[in-house]
Write a protein that holds these residues in place. Structure first.
Motif, PDB file in Angstrom:
ATOM      1  N   LEU A 138       0.801  -1.222   0.000  1.00 29.52           N
ATOM      2  CA  LEU A 138       0.000   0.000   0.000  1.00 29.52           C
ATOM      3  C   LEU A 138       0.837   1.277   0.000  1.00 29.52           C
ATOM      4  O   LEU A 138       0.285   2.372  -0.087  1.00 29.52           O
ATOM      5  CB  LEU A 138      -0.943   0.003   1.216  1.00 29.52           C
ATOM      6  CG  LEU A 138      -2.030  -1.073   1.194  1.00 29.52           C
ATOM      7  CD1 LEU A 138      -2.738  -1.152   2.541  1.00 29.52           C
ATOM      8  CD2 LEU A 138      -3.023  -0.804   0.072  1.00 29.52           C
ATOM      9  N   VAL A 139       2.154   1.166   0.078  1.00 27.55           N
ATOM     10  CA  VAL A 139       3.030   2.349   0.125  1.00 27.55           C
ATOM     11  C   VAL A 139       3.369   2.787  -1.295  1.00 27.55           C
ATOM     12  O   VAL A 139       3.861   1.993  -2.102  1.00 27.55           O
ATOM     13  CB  VAL A 139       4.325   2.057   0.917  1.00 27.55           C
ATOM     14  CG1 VAL A 139       5.256   3.270   0.873  1.00 27.55           C
ATOM     15  CG2 VAL A 139       4.006   1.667   2.345  1.00 27.55           C
ATOM     16  N   ASP A 140       3.107   4.054  -1.596  1.00 24.57           N
ATOM     17  CA  ASP A 140       3.440   4.604  -2.911  1.00 24.57           C
ATOM     18  C   ASP A 140       4.820   5.248  -2.936  1.00 24.57           C
ATOM     19  O   ASP A 140       5.464   5.288  -3.979  1.00 24.57           O
ATOM     20  CB  ASP A 140       2.391   5.637  -3.326  1.00 24.57           C
ATOM     21  CG  ASP A 140       1.029   4.991  -3.524  1.00 24.57           C
ATOM     22  OD1 ASP A 140       0.870   4.231  -4.491  1.00 24.57           O
ATOM     23  OD2 ASP A 140       0.140   5.230  -2.681  1.00 24.57           O
ATOM     24  N   ALA A 166      10.513  -2.273  -6.468  1.00 19.86           N
ATOM     25  CA  ALA A 166      11.488  -1.343  -7.039  1.00 19.86           C
ATOM     26  C   ALA A 166      11.034   0.090  -6.781  1.00 19.86           C
ATOM     27  O   ALA A 166       9.834   0.372  -6.715  1.00 19.86           O
ATOM     28  CB  ALA A 166      11.631  -1.590  -8.539  1.00 19.86           C
ATOM     29  N   PHE A 167      11.997   0.988  -6.644  1.00 20.03           N
ATOM     30  CA  PHE A 167      11.718   2.398  -6.394  1.00 20.03           C
ATOM     31  C   PHE A 167      12.621   3.258  -7.266  1.00 20.03           C
ATOM     32  O   PHE A 167      13.688   2.819  -7.700  1.00 20.03           O
ATOM     33  CB  PHE A 167      11.958   2.748  -4.920  1.00 20.03           C
ATOM     34  CG  PHE A 167      10.980   2.086  -3.990  1.00 20.03           C
ATOM     35  CD1 PHE A 167       9.821   2.739  -3.600  1.00 20.03           C
ATOM     36  CD2 PHE A 167      11.217   0.806  -3.521  1.00 20.03           C
ATOM     37  CE1 PHE A 167       8.915   2.128  -2.761  1.00 20.03           C
ATOM     38  CE2 PHE A 167      10.308   0.185  -2.678  1.00 20.03           C
ATOM     39  CZ  PHE A 167       9.153   0.843  -2.298  1.00 20.03           C
ATOM     40  N   LYS A 168      12.177   4.493  -7.511  1.00 18.07           N
ATOM     41  CA  LYS A 168      13.011   5.464  -8.221  1.00 18.07           C
ATOM     42  C   LYS A 168      13.114   6.719  -7.380  1.00 18.07           C
ATOM     43  O   LYS A 168      12.179   7.092  -6.660  1.00 18.07           O
ATOM     44  CB  LYS A 168      12.445   5.771  -9.602  1.00 18.07           C
ATOM     45  CG  LYS A 168      11.083   6.440  -9.572  1.00 18.07           C
ATOM     46  CD  LYS A 168      10.559   6.703 -10.968  1.00 18.07           C
ATOM     47  CE  LYS A 168       9.163   7.337 -10.885  1.00 18.07           C
ATOM     48  NZ  LYS A 168       8.587   7.568 -12.200  1.00 18.07           N
ATOM     49  N   GLU A 185       9.944   6.850  -5.002  1.00 16.94           N
ATOM     50  CA  GLU A 185       8.594   6.551  -5.456  1.00 16.94           C
ATOM     51  C   GLU A 185       8.552   5.142  -6.031  1.00 16.94           C
ATOM     52  O   GLU A 185       9.512   4.691  -6.665  1.00 16.94           O
ATOM     53  CB  GLU A 185       8.190   7.571  -6.528  1.00 16.94           C
ATOM     54  CG  GLU A 185       6.716   7.595  -6.817  1.00 16.94           C
ATOM     55  CD  GLU A 185       6.358   8.774  -7.723  1.00 16.94           C
ATOM     56  OE1 GLU A 185       5.957   8.521  -8.869  1.00 16.94           O
ATOM     57  OE2 GLU A 185       6.501   9.921  -7.268  1.00 16.94           O
ATOM     58  N   ARG A 186       7.450   4.459  -5.825  1.00 15.51           N
ATOM     59  CA  ARG A 186       7.283   3.089  -6.297  1.00 15.51           C
ATOM     60  C   ARG A 186       7.472   3.018  -7.800  1.00 15.51           C
ATOM     61  O   ARG A 186       6.974   3.864  -8.541  1.00 15.51           O
ATOM     62  CB  ARG A 186       5.895   2.623  -5.889  1.00 15.51           C
ATOM     63  CG  ARG A 186       5.622   1.167  -5.712  1.00 15.51           C
ATOM     64  CD  ARG A 186       6.703   0.355  -5.047  1.00 15.51           C
ATOM     65  NE  ARG A 186       6.673  -0.938  -5.646  1.00 15.51           N
ATOM     66  CZ  ARG A 186       5.793  -1.881  -5.341  1.00 15.51           C
ATOM     67  NH1 ARG A 186       4.906  -1.663  -4.392  1.00 15.51           N
ATOM     68  NH2 ARG A 186       5.789  -3.009  -5.971  1.00 15.51           N
TER      69      ARG A 186
END
Length: 195
Positions: A138-140, A166-168, A185-186
């Protein structure tokens, strides 16, 4: 659709603790954030505090904040006017308003909350709630303030609720005191490559 952004003060060894007043979190050394303050970090924190958001909090964080923030409206006016969604199976009402208490299947209720219209939801502290949010994907975004210290505490940001993701980086800065402000961010699933 609303986003859930997790904002945490985190040590190099991954510990999240309340950096505020000495009685706020007695699990580690108090006031460690103060010695790392500078104009860059103050501006970054103010920018986050000035955003129009609602709050998503665990019960313990809510209890601590309800004792402090109503008397400090001059520091962060938005915290008192924001709707505070509180994950709690024991508390159903409070004088600090506006507050909405979520109980039962917290993950399902938060997933439904994300689908509603309204400002993004910011999560501060709330270590147990954050684990639930991660476990249920649920985490963006994670908006982290990474401090050049180790605390050795028990409340880890990435603990048993962590799933592969993965995140950017969408924003980052390093302060004169070595604090890294970084927004992740996701960015979908973890990509792998065979050799």
């Amino acid at each position: 659709m609303r986003k859930i952004n997790v904002l945490e003060f985190v040590s190099l060894d991954g510990v999240i603790e309340a950096p505020g007043y000495p009685e706020e979190d007695t699990s580690g050394p108090p006031w460690w954030i103060r010695m790392h303050s500078d104009p860059i970090s103050s501006a970054a924190v103010k920018k986050q505090m000035d955003m129009p958001v609602d709050l998503l909090l665990g019960r313990r964080t809510f209890d601590l904040w309800a004792q402090f923030w109503p008397q400090h409206n001059d520091i962060w006016p938005g915290v008192n006017s924001a709707t505070k969604y509180v994950a709690s199976n024991t508390v159903t009402s409070h004088e600090w308003q506006p507050s909405v208490f979520l109980n039962g299947d917290i993950a399902k209720k938060i997933a439904e909350l994300k689908q509603q219209e309204g400002p993004d939801l910011h999560v501060y502290g709330s270590a147990n709630l954050v684990q639930t949010l991660m476990k249920h994907d649920l985490v963006d975004a994670f908006w982290l303030k990474i401090f050049p210290i180790t605390l050795g505490g028990e409340k880890r940001l990435f603990a048993e609720g962590t799933i592969p993701a993965a995140f950017k980086v969408t924003e980052s800065t390093v302060t004169s005191k070595g604090v890294i402000f970084v927004n992740y961010e996701r960015a979908g699933a973890v990509q792998t490559r065979s050799l």
